[in-house]
Design an enzyme around this catalytic site. Structure first.
Site, PDB file in Angstrom:
ATOM      1  N   HIS A  18       0.846  -1.207   0.000  1.00 34.34           N
ATOM      2  CA  HIS A  18       0.000   0.000   0.000  1.00 34.34           C
ATOM      3  C   HIS A  18       0.878   1.254   0.000  1.00 34.34           C
ATOM      4  CE1 HIS A  18      -3.084  -2.671   2.240  1.00 34.34           C
ATOM      5  NE2 HIS A  18      -3.567  -2.481   1.032  1.00 34.34           N
ATOM      6  N   LYS A  42     -15.757  -7.557   4.570  1.00 36.18           N
ATOM      7  CA  LYS A  42     -14.777  -8.314   5.349  1.00 36.18           C
ATOM      8  C   LYS A  42     -14.873  -7.935   6.828  1.00 36.18           C
ATOM      9  CE  LYS A  42     -11.619  -7.806   1.447  1.00 36.18           C
ATOM     10  NZ  LYS A  42     -10.484  -7.049   0.942  1.00 36.18           N
ATOM     11  N   ARG A 100      -1.930  -6.119  -8.257  1.00 27.86           N
ATOM     12  CA  ARG A 100      -0.922  -7.177  -8.145  1.00 27.86           C
ATOM     13  C   ARG A 100      -1.208  -8.178  -9.240  1.00 27.86           C
ATOM     14  NH1 ARG A 100      -2.627  -7.839  -2.086  1.00 27.86           N
ATOM     15  NH2 ARG A 100      -4.510  -7.321  -3.231  1.00 27.86           N
ATOM     16  N   SER A 138      -2.609  -7.796   2.943  1.00 30.75           N
ATOM     17  CA  SER A 138      -2.966  -7.666   4.364  1.00 30.75           C
ATOM     18  C   SER A 138      -3.378  -9.011   4.946  1.00 30.75           C
ATOM     19  CB  SER A 138      -4.124  -6.674   4.526  1.00 30.75           C
ATOM     20  OG  SER A 138      -3.752  -5.401   4.060  1.00 30.75           O
TER      21      SER A 138
END
Ligand code: ADP
Length: 177
Positions: A18, A42, A100, A138
């Protein structure tokens, strides 16, 4: 006129991946609003306030490293509801997202498509993850910390400390009896 971009996400917690996107966002933005999404599906490990505190500390690291030139500015906020509404309320013209490998692509393209339908004036700018940050997520950072792994290569020291406060220090850092 200053170009305002929004970098939204869960940031649970903020990683070096990040941080790298935040740094490089200044190649297209003068003002970067890093925005913690409050209504993510989430279940987060850290509260919104804790995530914002960590992002502020990360922004400070960037400032000190000289990544913000001239009148560049970084703000940390959180938002509920639609990203397009938050963007409009803040005068932002574009959304920054990191990409990514291939795994991010489908989801990110769908989200960009939905946001473009909701507000055609709002563009999404994708920044490719640096090679060395491709595998940082994460989710894996939390998983590794939970199981006693050292996460110092994936997050800043203040985040590693916050994780150690939750899960205990990494196994190899623990003092032998
Ligand atoms: P979200 O829940 O919205 O996916 P994340 O906090 O996981 O939020 O990620 C926010 C944004 O940062 C996403 O665009 C994600 O692809 C990007 N990102 C996450 N990790 C990395 C990384 N290691 N390198 C580059 N971009 C990343």
């Amino acid at each position: 006129m200053r170009k305002i971009g929004i970098y939204p996400g869960s940031f649970d917690p903020v990683t070096l991946g990040h941080q790298d996107i935040m740094r490089r966002a200044f190649s297209v933005a003068d003002v970067l609003i890093v925005a913690v999404a409050e209504n993510s599906s989430k279940t987060p490990l850290f509260s919104v306030e804790e995530r914002k505190d960590m992002l502020r500390a990360e922004a400070e690291l960037l400032r000190r490293s000289g990544a913000l030139r001239g009148n560049a500015e970084i703000r940390v906020e959180s938002f509920q509801g639609l990203l397009v509404d938050f963007a409009e309320a803040n005068g932002a013209g574009f959304v920054i997202r990191g990409l990514r490998a291939v795994s991010d692509f489908e989801y990110e393209m769908q989200m960009a498509g939905v946001n473009a339908r909701l507000d055609p004036a709002l563009s999404t700018v994708f920044l490719a993850a640096s090679e060395c940050h491709q595998f940082i997520a994460s989710r894996f950072v939390k998983e590794a910390a939970r199981m006693g792994g050292s996460v110092g290569d994936m997050v800043s020291p203040h985040v590693a400390e916050a994780l150690a406060a939750r899960f205990g220090p990494p196994l190899h850092d623990r003092k032998k009896p």
